[in-house]
Design an enzyme around this catalytic site. Structure first.
Site: not given
Ligand SMILES: Cc1ncc(COP(=O)(O)O)c(C=O)c1O
Length: 375
Positions: A72-73, A179, A201, A237, A325
């Site tokens: 996600g990040t 989410q 995940h 890769t 986080c």
């Molecule tokens: C709303 C939201 N965006 C982005 C992320 C980040 O995802 P990732 O942990 O796969 O980088 C999270 C993870 O907690 C999230 O809840």
């Protein structure tokens, strides 16, 4: 781990046994580089293609609209970076105050580079207003990034309505659907987003993998330069084993059954809590259309969240205060502060988040334990 109750599924989920098997099998037997032309490379490419097709189908997209990322990040960073630099004459960005740090910190970086950012507020139910979006739009607005579902309170933002508003404008729309994916049915055509981020995940897949949907025709800018994988926009890769695990997780998802079960978990939590002496209030909307049932955020009045977290942990129950986080820090939740402007409330609230693996018995044990410590 025996007798542990895992209720922090918004932070991450437990990988399914079939996901682990699919990943192990891929690592052992399909170990080639998908860009290699010999047999085991072609097998890896086939696995990658099959996974891409099924994951694309899960959001109503086509395979060429999916770019695999490290989660996600990265998907959020990639989307925002791409949208910001697609037209350098447009320097205005709209987002909300309740975004995940992977969006907020990225727009802050863009601000330092000369972009002007409007942060939309949320009301007490944790939702932005469409009127505020309308008011924020300027002739130089480049894009809007608003999350689909908030990770701390579970509120659903009006993405379809924002898309509708942008129909005849040259303003693109990104949504962080990390989410939302796996609990709300997503059809990108209906939703109307130009880019959408997903992480594996949160849906019982492996950590460190995800994808970003890029609507056909949207020009993107690579964050990672190198061998030109993923249509030349995300070099490196491909992590075929994790991607295969992610696709396996989605193949095991039965959305309607999952929704029904999780609604039952939510209802049990609320009805069991209501029978106790505990002084509490749910943070955020409880309206079915404005909140996912996976996340329930509760204010336990007068009890510091840090104290409850420790007591629950000692009892083998895992929940969280704020987002993962910021775990470890005792700072009150930024999201709750934006909703209520009340530090005490924000530091006395817990997030309880479910998955289809949780049972009604676990919820009852949680409430029994809270009865000891939250009064
Ligand atoms: C709303 C939201 N965006 C982005 C992320 C980040 O995802 P990732 O942990 O796969 O980088 C999270 C993870 O907690 C999230 O809840």
């Amino acid at each position: 781990m025996k007798n542990m109750i895992y209720l922090d599924n918004a932070a991450t989920t437990i990988p399914l046994p079939d996901v682990i098997s699919a990943m192990t099998d891929t690592m052992m037997n399909v170990y080639g580089n998908p860009s290699s032309t010999y047999q085991v490379g072609r097998q890896a490419k086939k696995k990658l293609d099959e996974s891409r097709t099924s994951l694309a189908m899960s959001i109503g997209a086509t395979s060429d609209e999916l770019i695999f990322t490290s989660g996600g990040t990265e998907s959020n960073n990639f989307a925002l970076h791409s949208l910001a630099y697609r037209d350098v004459t447009k320097k205005h960005i709209i987002t909300s105050v309740i975004e995940h740090p992977s969006v907020l910190n990225t727009v802050e970086e863009l601000e330092k580079k000369g972009f002007d950012v409007t942060y939309l507020p949320v009301d007490k139910s944790g939702v932005i207003s469409i009127q505020d979006v309308k008011n924020a739009i300027r002739p130089d607005t480049s894009f809007i990034s608003v999350m689909y579902v908030n990770n701390e309170v579970g509120t659903v933002q009006p993405i379809e309505q924002i898309a509708e508003l942008l129909k005849d404008k040259d303003i693109l729309l990104h949504t962080d659907a990390v989410q939302a994916y796996g609990i709300l049915p997503i059809d990108v055509k209906k939703l109307g987003a130009d880019m959408l981020s997903v992480s594996s995940h949160k849906v019982h897949g492996p950590r460190g993998t995800g994808f970003v949907f890029v609507k056909k025709g949207v020009r993107v800018q690579p964050l990672l330069h190198g061998g030109g994988q993923e249509q030349g926009v995300r070099s490196g890769t491909e992590n075929v084993a994790s991607i295969a695990g992610f696709a396996k997780a989605i193949s095991q998802l039965h959305l309607t059954d999952k929704q029904k079960h999780i609604v039952q978990l939510q209802e049990t939590l609320l009805s069991e809590l209501s029978k106790t002496e505990i002084d509490y209030e749910v943070n955020g909307s409880m309206e079915e259309t404005r909140k996912v049932p996976t996340i329930v955020n509760v204010w336990f009045k007068g009890i510091p969240a840090s104290k409850l977290l420790i007591q629950l942990d000692l009892s083998g129950i895992m929940v969280s205060a704020g987002s993962a986080c910021s775990a470890g820090s005792l700072k009150p939740s930024r999201i709750l502060l934006s909703m209520f402007q009340d530090e005490k409330r924000a530091s006395e609230s817990l997030r309880i988040s479910f998955s289809e693996m949780n049972t009604l018995e676990e919820i009852k044990t949680l409430v029994e334990t809270l009865k000891k410590y939250a009064v």
